[in-house]
Design an enzyme around this catalytic site. Structure first.
Site, PDB file in Angstrom:
ATOM      1  N   ASP A 117     -13.199  -4.160  -1.764  1.00  0.00           N
ATOM      2  CA  ASP A 117     -13.196  -3.926  -0.429  1.00  0.00           C
ATOM      3  C   ASP A 117     -14.312  -3.578   0.846  1.00  0.00           C
ATOM      4  O   ASP A 117     -15.091  -2.590   0.994  1.00  0.00           O
ATOM      5  CB  ASP A 117     -13.082  -2.185  -0.345  1.00  0.00           C
ATOM      6  CG  ASP A 117     -11.318  -2.125  -0.905  1.00  0.00           C
ATOM      7  OD1 ASP A 117     -10.965  -0.381  -1.750  1.00  0.00           O
ATOM      8  OD2 ASP A 117     -10.414  -2.556  -0.838  1.00  0.00           O
ATOM      9  N   ASP A 144       0.557  -1.275  -0.432  1.00  0.00           N
ATOM     10  CA  ASP A 144       0.134  -0.165   0.016  1.00  0.00           C
ATOM     11  C   ASP A 144       1.097   1.033   0.124  1.00  0.00           C
ATOM     12  O   ASP A 144       1.596   1.194   0.655  1.00  0.00           O
ATOM     13  CB  ASP A 144      -1.291  -0.111   1.414  1.00  0.00           C
ATOM     14  CG  ASP A 144      -2.375  -1.075   0.964  1.00  0.00           C
ATOM     15  OD1 ASP A 144      -2.495  -0.951   2.382  1.00  0.00           O
ATOM     16  OD2 ASP A 144      -1.733  -1.911   0.438  1.00  0.00           O
TER      17      ASP A 144
HETATM   18  O1  1PR Z   1     -10.742   2.764  -5.398  1.00  0.00           O
HETATM   19  O2  1PR Z   1      -9.767   2.302  -7.624  1.00  0.00           O
HETATM   20  O3  1PR Z   1      -8.901   4.523  -6.404  1.00  0.00           O
HETATM   21  O4  1PR Z   1      -8.458   2.506  -5.449  1.00  0.00           O
HETATM   22  C1  1PR Z   1      -8.169   2.016  -4.746  1.00  0.00           C
HETATM   23  C2  1PR Z   1      -7.232   0.745  -3.271  1.00  0.00           C
HETATM   24  O5  1PR Z   1      -6.385   0.946  -2.535  1.00  0.00           O
HETATM   25  C3  1PR Z   1      -8.122  -0.073  -3.438  1.00  0.00           C
HETATM   26  O6  1PR Z   1      -7.119  -1.703  -3.965  1.00  0.00           O
HETATM   27  C4  1PR Z   1      -8.434  -0.257  -2.569  1.00  0.00           C
HETATM   28  O7  1PR Z   1      -7.767  -1.882  -2.209  1.00  0.00           O
HETATM   29  C5  1PR Z   1      -6.663   0.068  -1.450  1.00  0.00           C
HETATM   30  N1  1PR Z   1      -7.526   0.672  -0.006  1.00  0.00           N
HETATM   31  C6  1PR Z   1      -7.591   2.192  -0.420  1.00  0.00           C
HETATM   32  N2  1PR Z   1      -6.675   2.974   0.943  1.00  0.00           N
HETATM   33  C7  1PR Z   1      -6.144   1.318   2.087  1.00  0.00           C
HETATM   34  C8  1PR Z   1      -6.387   1.801   2.781  1.00  0.00           C
HETATM   35  O8  1PR Z   1      -5.761   0.446   3.477  1.00  0.00           O
HETATM   36  N3  1PR Z   1      -6.628   3.364   3.269  1.00  0.00           N
HETATM   37  N4  1PR Z   1      -5.300  -0.401   1.117  1.00  0.00           N
HETATM   38  C9  1PR Z   1      -6.622   0.697   0.759  1.00  0.00           C
HETATM   39  C10 1PR Z   1      -6.235  -1.685   1.227  1.00  0.00           C
HETATM   40  C11 1PR Z   1      -5.591  -3.244   1.116  1.00  0.00           C
HETATM   41  C12 1PR Z   1      -4.494  -4.282   0.710  1.00  0.00           C
HETATM   42  C13 1PR Z   1      -3.742  -4.864   2.446  1.00  0.00           C
HETATM   43  C14 1PR Z   1      -4.449  -6.945   2.983  1.00  0.00           C
HETATM   44  C15 1PR Z   1      -3.342  -7.324   3.148  1.00  0.00           C
HETATM   45  N5  1PR Z   1      -5.445  -2.445   1.529  1.00  0.00           N
HETATM   46  O9  1PR Z   1      -3.949  -3.483  -0.410  1.00  0.00           O
HETATM   47  O10 1PR Z   1      -2.607  -4.250   2.311  1.00  0.00           O
HETATM   48  O11 1PR Z   1      -5.384  -5.708   3.135  1.00  0.00           O
HETATM   49  O12 1PR Z   1      -3.551  -6.284   4.006  1.00  0.00           O
HETATM   50  P1  1PR Z   1      -2.648  -7.285   5.475  1.00  0.00           P
HETATM   51  O13 1PR Z   1      -2.026  -8.566   4.741  1.00  0.00           O
HETATM   52  O14 1PR Z   1      -1.054  -6.488   6.524  1.00  0.00           O
HETATM   53  O15 1PR Z   1      -3.843  -7.691   6.585  1.00  0.00           O
HETATM   54  P2  1PR Z   1      -9.336   2.709  -6.106  1.00  0.00           P
END
Ligand code: 1PR
Length: 553
Positions: free
Chosen positions: A402, A239
Site C-alpha cells: 500500500d 474490499d
Molecule cells: O494490513 O495485512 O491487515 O491487510 C489489509 C489489506 O486491506 C491490505 O491488502 C490493504 O491493501 C487492504 N486495505 C486496507 N485498507 C484499505 C482501504 O481501501 N481503506 N484496501 C484497503 C486497499 C486496494 C485494492 C483496491 C485496488 C483497486 N484496496 O483492494 O481494490 O486499489 O481499486 P480500484 O480498481 O477501484 O482503483 P493487512
C-alpha cells in the site's frame, strides 16, 4: 442423489476444500483417506491431490505408509488421478527437495523453471495441449482451453513420452512442461482442475466417468499456436469490511476512504455498501474473472478468528467459485479477546481450510521487512510470511503493498530509491519515491517499496499485490512507473492494482509494463464494466486471455 463415490488421499498438507467442493458440484460423495486403512483397498476411484512442497508431500506419503499400497492400487488397474505435486510425486525426485525419493513411476527428476527471463512461480492460466491429435480430448482436455497452474517446479515432457505416457504439454515462455499425462489407469495433471473453472471441472468429470478420450473438436493448427502459453490474468478484488450495521459488505475506497461523501443525513459518512461478498464474488466468477481476491480491510482492528463471517464467506464462495481465491487482512500473530495467542500460521491455516488458495499479508510484511533490514538483512525465520511460506509453499503467500507517492526535487534529497517521474509533483518535483504504509494507509513507514518487495521475496513471498493509494479508486489508470519499477526488482509475479476505470486501462498496463496480472475493483462493483468486457477487449487487441464462456457442464 450422488452419482458415485470418490476416495481422496488427504495428507493434510493443503486446501482440499476446493477439490471437495468440485467433486460435490459434480455429484460425487467424497471419502477421505488419511491412512491406507481408510478404504484404499475398496476404493474404486482414487484422487491424489498434492499441495505445497514436494518433500513435505512425499515425506507425508511415506510416513503414513502410502507408497507400497499406492503401488498395489496402481497395479490393480483401478483409476487414479494425481494433481499438482501429486503428479510430481510419480517421478523419481525433485530438485525442490534433494534426497527425497518420489514414487518413481517415471525415472526422471522434476526441475525448477528457469527464472532468468520470466516470473517464477508459474502462476496463472496456461495450456495443456495433447501433441498427438489422435489423443485430442484426453479426459476432456481441450487445446483451446486454459487451466490454472501454480508451481515453481516442472516435469520435462521427454521422460514420460519415452516411457509410453500420453502427455498434454504446457509452454511457459518457450519452456515446455508436462501439463497432464496419462498411461493405462493413471492420469495426472500439473494444473489444479478444481480451480480451473468449467474447463477444469470437465476434466475431473471425464476422468470420473472413465471417458479417457472425450470427443472435442480437434483445434486448427493456427488456433493452437495462437492459444499456447500463459494468459494475462484479470483479477476482481472485493474490499470487505463491516458496515455501520455490523454486516460484512463489499466496499470500495477512493484513495482508501470508503465512506460515502455527502450530508450525514442520508448515506453521507456511512461505509459504502456495494453488495454481499459471496454474491459479488460469484458474479465475477461467472463473468470470467481469473481470480477473486477478498481484502478484509478493517481486520487490523480485530482478531480474524473472531471474524468468523470472513471464514463463512470463504466457505460459501468456494462452493460455487472454481477459480483461485485470495484472502487478505489481519494475517499476523494475534491475541484473541480472551487473551489466547494465535499464530499467523494458525490464522492462515484456518483460511486455507475454509477455501482460500492464497493468503495476502500487508502490514505485517512491512514490519517484517523493517526487522529484516534492522538485523542487517538477516532472515529471522519466524515471521508470519516465512512460517506460512515454508509450510504451504511460496505460491500460497501474496504480499499486498500500500504505497504512497512522495515527491522530491532531486535524487539526493532522500536515501530512498527514487525514480524520475513523467508526472511531476504539485511543486514541479521531478522525482518520486514510493513510501510503504500499514493499517490501510493510515500509518506511514520509513521504508520504500523497492526495499519491501526485495525483502519479502527473500522471505518466501510468491507474489506481489501492488496497490497504489494515489491511484486507488481514481479511474485514471494504473501507476505504470511504480509497476515497472517493482517488476525490475523481483522475479515473483506482480499483480497491478489501483486505478482501473475502463478496459483500455488493462490494455495499457499489459502493453506498457511487464505485469503478470491486473486487478480491478470499483469499475466492476459500480457495474460500469463486466470482467468479460475487459477480457474481450484484451482478446480483441491480440492479448492471450482465458475464455471458457462457451463451456458448460
Ligand atoms: O494490513 O495485512 O491487515 O491487510 C489489509 C489489506 O486491506 C491490505 O491488502 C490493504 O491493501 C487492504 N486495505 C486496507 N485498507 C484499505 C482501504 O481501501 N481503506 N484496501 C484497503 C486497499 C486496494 C485494492 C483496491 C485496488 C483497486 N484496496 O483492494 O481494490 O486499489 O481499486 P480500484 O480498481 O477501484 O482503483 P493487512
Amino acid at each position: 442423489m450422488t452419482v458415485g463415490t470418490v476416495h481422496v488421499l488427504d495428507l493434510e498438507t493443503g486446501n482440499l476444500r476446493s477439490l471437495s467442493n468440485a467433486l460435490t458440484k459434480l455429484g460425487y460423495e467424497v471419502k477421505w483417506v488419511k491412512k491406507p486403512s481408510d478404504g484404499l483397498d475398496i476404493a474404486e476411484i482414487l484422487l491424489f491431490p498434492g499441495v505445497g512442497n514436494f518433500g513435505h508431500v512425499v515425506t507425508e506419503l511415506r510416513n503414513r505408509g502410502f507408497v507400497e499400497p499406492l503401488r498395489t492400487y496402481i497395479a490393480s488397474g483401478r483409476p487414479i488421478m494425481a494433481i499438482c505435486v501429486g503428479l510430481q510425486a510419480f517421478f523419481s525426485g525433485s530438485t525442490e527437495s534433494p534426497g527425497v525419493k518420489g514414487i518413481g513411476l517415471i525415472p526422471a527428476e522434476v526441475q525448477k523453471f528457469n527464472d532468468s527471463t520470466k516470473s517464477v512461480p508459474h502462476i496463472g492460466w496456461n495450456s495443456a495441449y495433447v501433441a498427438n491429435v489422435a489423443d485430442e480430448g484426453l479426459y476432456g482436455l481441450r487445446s483451446d482451453s486454459k487451466y490454472y497452474y501454480v508451481h515453481s517446479y516442472r516435469a520435462d515432457v521427454e521422460a514420460p513420452l519415452r516411457e509410453g505416457w500420453t502427455v498434454a504439454i504446457g509452454n511457459y515462455n518457450g519452456e515446455e512442461f508436462v501439463g497432464a499425462m496419462c498411461k493405462d489407469n493413471v492420469f495426472a495433471t500439473q494444473f489444479h482442475p478444481e480451480k480451473s473453472g468449467v474447463a477444469g471441472l470437465k476434466v475431473i468429470q471425464a476422468f470420473l466417468q472413465g471417458n479417457r478420450v472425450s470427443k472435442v473438436p480437434a483445434p486448427q493448427t493456427e488456433t493452437l499456436k495462437r492459444n499456447i502459453g500463459l494468459t494475462k490474468r484479470v483479477i476482481a478484488c472485493l474490499d470487505v469490511r463491516t458496515n455501520d450495521d455490523g454486516d460484512l459488505v463489499v466496499t470500495k475506497g477512493d484513495q482508501y476512504d470508503v465512506r460515502e461523501k455527502g450530508a450525514t443525513t442520508d448515506v453521507g459518512g456511512k461505509v459504502r455498501n456495494l453488495g454481499k461478498p459471496v454474491e459479488v464474488a460469484e458474479r465475477y466468477y461467472l463473468q470470467g474473472a481469473d481470480e477473486v481476491t477478498f481484502l478484509n480491510i478493517t481486520s487490523f482492528r480485530n482478531c480474524p478468528l473472531v471474524d468468523t463471517p470472513m471464514l463463512d464467506i470463504l466457505k460459501k464462495t468456494s462452493e460455487t467459485v472454481f477459480v483461485p481465491l485470495t484472502i487478505g487482512g489481519g494475517i499476523r500473530d494475534v491475541v484473541d479477546p480472551d487473551g489466547t495467542k494465535i499464530s499467523a500460521l494458525d490464522v492462515a491455516s484456518l483460511y486455507f481450510r475454509s477455501g482460500a488458495d492464497k493468503v495476502s499479508i500487508g502490514s505485517d510484511a512491512v514490519l517484517a521487512a523493517e526487522q529484516f533490514y534492522a538485523k542487517g538483512e538477516e532472515l529471522s525465520g519466524d515471521t508470519p510470511l516465512e512460517t506460512i511460506s515454508s509450510a504451504y509453499g511460496a505460491q500460497a503467500v501474496v504480499v499486498s503493498v500500500d504505497p504512497k507517492r512522495v515527491y522530491v526535487s532531486s535524487k539526493e534529497s532522500t536515501s530512498h530509491h527514487v525514480i524520475k517521474t513523467a508526472y511531476p509533483g504539485p511543486n514541479g518535483e521531478e522525482y518520486v519515491w514510493y513510501q510503504c504504509t500499514i493499517k490501510g494507509g493510515r500509518e506511514l513507514r520509513d521504508l520504500d517499496v523497492r526495499q519491501l518487495v526485495t525483502a519479502v521475496e527473500k522471505m518466501g513471498a510468491g507474489e506481489i499485490l501492488l496497490n497504489c493509494i494515489d491511484k486507488d479508486g481514481t479511474n485514471s489508470g494504473f501507476d505504470l512507473e511504480l509497476i515497472n519499477d517493482v517488476k525490475s526488482a523481483v522475479k515473483v509475479p506482480v499483480i497491478a492494482s489501483s486505478g482501473a476505470g475502463k478496459p483500455e486501462h488493462f490494455l495499457e498496463v499489459f502493453e506498457e509494463t511487464t505485469t503478470d496480472a491486473a486487478l480491478g475493483a470499483g469499475m466492476f462493483h459500480r457495474n460500469e464494466y463486466k470482467v468479460a468486457d475487459v477480457k474481450n477487449y484484451l482478446s480483441g487487441h491480440g492479448l492471450l486471455v482465458r475464455n471458457d464462456s462457451q463451456l458448460a457442464l
